[in-house]
Write an enzyme that holds these catalytic residues in place. Sequence first.
Site, PDB file in Angstrom:
ATOM      1  N   TYR A 294       0.781  -1.152  -0.052  1.00  0.00           N
ATOM      2  CA  TYR A 294       0.056   0.012   0.207  1.00  0.00           C
ATOM      3  C   TYR A 294       0.973   1.308   0.125  1.00  0.00           C
ATOM      4  O   TYR A 294       0.646   2.281  -0.970  1.00  0.00           O
ATOM      5  CB  TYR A 294      -0.924  -0.186   1.226  1.00  0.00           C
ATOM      6  CG  TYR A 294      -1.884   1.209   1.345  1.00  0.00           C
ATOM      7  CD1 TYR A 294      -2.913   1.431   0.540  1.00  0.00           C
ATOM      8  CD2 TYR A 294      -1.673   2.109   2.348  1.00  0.00           C
ATOM      9  CE1 TYR A 294      -4.043   2.265   0.708  1.00  0.00           C
ATOM     10  CE2 TYR A 294      -2.655   3.204   2.458  1.00  0.00           C
ATOM     11  CZ  TYR A 294      -3.819   3.058   1.645  1.00  0.00           C
ATOM     12  OH  TYR A 294      -4.422   4.084   1.681  1.00  0.00           O
TER      13      TYR A 294
ATOM     14  N   ASP B 215      -0.250  -1.961  24.109  1.00  0.00           N
ATOM     15  CA  ASP B 215      -0.483  -1.359  25.595  1.00  0.00           C
ATOM     16  C   ASP B 215      -1.562  -0.129  25.435  1.00  0.00           C
ATOM     17  O   ASP B 215      -1.974   0.365  26.349  1.00  0.00           O
ATOM     18  CB  ASP B 215       0.849  -0.647  26.079  1.00  0.00           C
ATOM     19  CG  ASP B 215       1.505   0.259  25.560  1.00  0.00           C
ATOM     20  OD1 ASP B 215       0.886   0.746  24.311  1.00  0.00           O
ATOM     21  OD2 ASP B 215       2.508   0.631  25.971  1.00  0.00           O
ATOM     22  N   GLY B 216      -1.928   0.160  24.068  1.00  0.00           N
ATOM     23  CA  GLY B 216      -2.906   1.177  23.875  1.00  0.00           C
ATOM     24  C   GLY B 216      -2.484   2.486  23.967  1.00  0.00           C
ATOM     25  O   GLY B 216      -3.032   3.446  23.864  1.00  0.00           O
TER      26      GLY B 216
ATOM     27  N   GLN C 176      -0.308   3.746  21.715  1.00  0.00           N
ATOM     28  CA  GLN C 176      -0.135   4.366  20.332  1.00  0.00           C
ATOM     29  C   GLN C 176      -1.311   5.420  20.112  1.00  0.00           C
ATOM     30  O   GLN C 176      -2.278   5.256  20.484  1.00  0.00           O
ATOM     31  CB  GLN C 176       0.013   3.389  19.319  1.00  0.00           C
ATOM     32  CG  GLN C 176      -1.175   2.346  19.204  1.00  0.00           C
ATOM     33  CD  GLN C 176      -1.271   1.202  19.905  1.00  0.00           C
ATOM     34  OE1 GLN C 176      -1.055   1.505  21.049  1.00  0.00           O
ATOM     35  NE2 GLN C 176      -1.880  -0.019  19.298  1.00  0.00           N
TER      36      GLN C 176
END
Length: 318
Positions: free
Chosen positions: A149, A210-211, A213
């Site tokens: 992409y 870990d969320g 980002q």
Amino acid sequence: MAHHLVAGGGGFVGSHMADVFLARGDTVTIVDNFVTGRRSNVAHLAAHDRFTVVEHDITEPLPDGLTGTVFDSVLDLASPASPLDFATMPLEILAVGSTGTRNLLDLAVAQGARFFLASTSEVYGDPLVHPQPESYLGNVSCIGPRSCYDEAKRFSEAITMAYHRVHGLDVRIVRIFNTYGERMRPDDGRVVNTFVVQALRNEPITLHGDGRQTRSFCHVSDEVAGLVAVLDGPITGPVNVGNPDEFTMRQLAELIVELTGSSSEIITVPLPDEREGDPLQRQPDITLASTTYGWTPTVSLRDGLGRMIDWFRAHEQL
Ligand code: NAD
């Protein structure tokens, strides 16, 4: 009034562009093979007398119905664009970003039309500069799972500029940053719709890693207003169009749980293989768009998510 050819007009962003063009009195033809788009996205336009659908794969020679029509602008929004598509359709993505874009460029040259390329923030790869201005050249893997992409879009930009230089073609390039809203496919693996669907089903919301980002999300109404400003405006670009407000994935998940009233718990899961190389942070520098067109996003994440959740409740069987 202008006549636009919108390649990929049966998709999420393209169908909203068709709505905006028709609302201001323009004529719209879309060409789409519906590989990732949905006929339902444009079903409400079927009876419109200034709207036409041509079902066709733009990597094949364009049919007489297109080459025989005079367009004022040719817009290239045709490409699978979700992380799940990168894993399942890499060759189709490379084909549409190379042969497909070239077929549309040839059409624009033959007709003296303006050419508009929907490029992407993915051309910056996993950026080392924050926020990303258009002058940043990127940090892109040419062999990783996202390379089909990222490199297809970089090629699309390169061939667009080559047609501009060699043929004097009038071109516009936009780099779209994460866009969300009504008509996203529920199952395409992009984060906002994935979380909304999980919340509406009261299933666990799956944070990768870990969320922590971050992403910056632009509501599709703001995004399309920016794209139309670039199409109509004076500069070739590339121009970043996105919302610079940054949120962690955990903040996004918490907001969606609140807005849906869901009983979903938020859990963490390891990064799936197809997410390898996912940038940890992505944020547009929109100075060029705001100073050139006076364009800035107006829809808050809370309001945009509210609209999207209402739309999913009304239109999707979840
Ligand atoms: P989408 O998948 O909903 O729309 C893409 C459309 O292109 C679909 O209708 C699909 O059927 C069509 N298409 C794909 N290959 C084709 C082919 N060979 N011939 C004809 N039609 C074909 O995706 P979207 O989110 O609406 O993205 C639209 C454009 O914007 C894409 O070029 C994408 O790369 C770009 N973009 C989108 C985002 C985003 O956040 N939505 C971000 C960056 C860039």
